[in-house]
Design a protein around this motif. Structure first.
Motif, PDB file in Angstrom:
ATOM      1  N   UNK A   5     -12.061 -31.365-111.135  1.00  0.00           N
ATOM      2  CA  UNK A   5     -11.853 -30.434-110.028  1.00  0.00           C
ATOM      3  C   UNK A   5     -11.424 -31.255-108.813  1.00  0.00           C
ATOM      4  N   UNK A   6     -10.456 -30.754-108.070  1.00  0.00           N
ATOM      5  CA  UNK A   6     -10.024 -31.497-106.891  1.00  0.00           C
ATOM      6  C   UNK A   6     -11.123 -31.467-105.833  1.00  0.00           C
ATOM      7  N   UNK A   7     -11.153 -32.498-105.043  1.00  0.00           N
ATOM      8  CA  UNK A   7     -12.159 -32.601-103.993  1.00  0.00           C
ATOM      9  C   UNK A   7     -12.029 -31.455-103.003  1.00  0.00           C
ATOM     10  N   UNK A   8     -10.801 -31.074-102.669  1.00  0.00           N
ATOM     11  CA  UNK A   8     -10.589 -29.966-101.728  1.00  0.00           C
ATOM     12  C   UNK A   8     -11.202 -28.673-102.235  1.00  0.00           C
ATOM     13  N   UNK A   9     -11.008 -28.386-103.515  1.00  0.00           N
ATOM     14  CA  UNK A   9     -11.558 -27.162-104.107  1.00  0.00           C
ATOM     15  C   UNK A   9     -13.085 -27.233-104.117  1.00  0.00           C
ATOM     16  N   UNK A  10     -13.623 -28.373-104.505  1.00  0.00           N
ATOM     17  CA  UNK A  10     -15.084 -28.537-104.547  1.00  0.00           C
ATOM     18  C   UNK A  10     -15.697 -28.356-103.166  1.00  0.00           C
ATOM     19  N   UNK A  11     -15.075 -28.952-102.160  1.00  0.00           N
ATOM     20  CA  UNK A  11     -15.604 -28.831-100.797  1.00  0.00           C
ATOM     21  C   UNK A  11     -15.449 -27.412-100.264  1.00  0.00           C
ATOM     22  N   UNK A  12     -14.387 -26.723-100.658  1.00  0.00           N
ATOM     23  CA  UNK A  12     -14.211 -25.331-100.256  1.00  0.00           C
ATOM     24  C   UNK A  12     -15.295 -24.454-100.869  1.00  0.00           C
ATOM     25  N   UNK A  13     -15.615 -24.682-102.135  1.00  0.00           N
ATOM     26  CA  UNK A  13     -16.661 -23.903-102.810  1.00  0.00           C
ATOM     27  C   UNK A  13     -18.003 -24.122-102.144  1.00  0.00           C
ATOM     28  N   UNK A  14     -18.367 -25.357-101.952  1.00  0.00           N
ATOM     29  CA  UNK A  14     -19.685 -25.640-101.375  1.00  0.00           C
ATOM     30  C   UNK A  14     -19.739 -25.209 -99.908  1.00  0.00           C
ATOM     31  N   UNK A  15     -18.631 -25.316 -99.198  1.00  0.00           N
ATOM     32  CA  UNK A  15     -18.590 -24.847 -97.811  1.00  0.00           C
ATOM     33  C   UNK A  15     -18.765 -23.337 -97.715  1.00  0.00           C
ATOM     34  N   UNK A  16     -18.153 -22.617 -98.630  1.00  0.00           N
ATOM     35  CA  UNK A  16     -18.312 -21.163 -98.665  1.00  0.00           C
ATOM     36  C   UNK A  16     -19.758 -20.794 -98.955  1.00  0.00           C
ATOM     37  N   UNK A  17     -20.375 -21.486 -99.913  1.00  0.00           N
ATOM     38  CA  UNK A  17     -21.778 -21.213-100.226  1.00  0.00           C
ATOM     39  C   UNK A  17     -22.689 -21.539 -99.047  1.00  0.00           C
ATOM     40  N   UNK A  18     -22.365 -22.587 -98.311  1.00  0.00           N
ATOM     41  CA  UNK A  18     -23.148 -22.933 -97.118  1.00  0.00           C
ATOM     42  C   UNK A  18     -23.072 -21.820 -96.073  1.00  0.00           C
ATOM     43  N   UNK A  19     -21.872 -21.305 -95.855  1.00  0.00           N
ATOM     44  CA  UNK A  19     -21.708 -20.225 -94.877  1.00  0.00           C
ATOM     45  C   UNK A  19     -22.448 -18.965 -95.322  1.00  0.00           C
ATOM     46  N   UNK A  20     -22.407 -18.668 -96.607  1.00  0.00           N
ATOM     47  CA  UNK A  20     -23.144 -17.517 -97.131  1.00  0.00           C
ATOM     48  C   UNK A  20     -24.649 -17.705 -96.934  1.00  0.00           C
ATOM     49  N   UNK A  21     -25.123 -18.933 -97.145  1.00  0.00           N
ATOM     50  CA  UNK A  21     -26.552 -19.226 -96.981  1.00  0.00           C
ATOM     51  C   UNK A  21     -26.950 -19.101 -95.513  1.00  0.00           C
ATOM     52  N   UNK A  22     -26.101 -19.548 -94.595  1.00  0.00           N
ATOM     53  CA  UNK A  22     -26.373 -19.421 -93.159  1.00  0.00           C
ATOM     54  C   UNK A  22     -26.469 -17.947 -92.775  1.00  0.00           C
ATOM     55  N   UNK A  23     -25.562 -17.134 -93.292  1.00  0.00           N
ATOM     56  CA  UNK A  23     -25.619 -15.687 -93.028  1.00  0.00           C
ATOM     57  C   UNK A  23     -26.900 -15.090 -93.575  1.00  0.00           C
ATOM     58  N   UNK A  24     -27.288 -15.525 -94.775  1.00  0.00           N
ATOM     59  CA  UNK A  24     -28.510 -15.017 -95.399  1.00  0.00           C
ATOM     60  C   UNK A  24     -29.740 -15.390 -94.564  1.00  0.00           C
TER      61      UNK A  24
END
Length: 86
Positions: A5-24
């Protein structure tokens, strides 16, 4: 990992999950549950740093690859399933 998996895709996935967790966390009223969610956010923050190579002096390459594998095989399907329900 089967396919790299490209680093950009991996960081995008984990960044999205972080934002979802912050909202939660911001929506949670129960303080005990909020503490659990904050620990989960802390794990995501650390995994993001490891994947990005920012903790390269503190962890080995095998740990970074393990985090990348977790992103690809656990977080990516979880995020894909979430978006499929929308």
């Amino acid at each position: 990992m089967n396919k790299e998996m490209s680093l950009d895709v991996a960081l995008d996935i984990i960044g999205t999950l972080r934002m979802m967790k912050i909202d939660e966390i911001s929506e949670e009223k129960d303080e005990n549950r909020k503490k659990i969610l904050q620990k989960e956010l802390s794990v995501l923050n650390t995994e993001e740093k490891i994947a990005n190579g920012l903790l390269q002096f503190e962890v080995s390459e095998n740990v970074r690859l393990s985090v990348m594998d977790k992103i690809q095989n656990y977080y990516a399907p979880k995020l894909k399933a979430y978006y499929a329900t929308l």
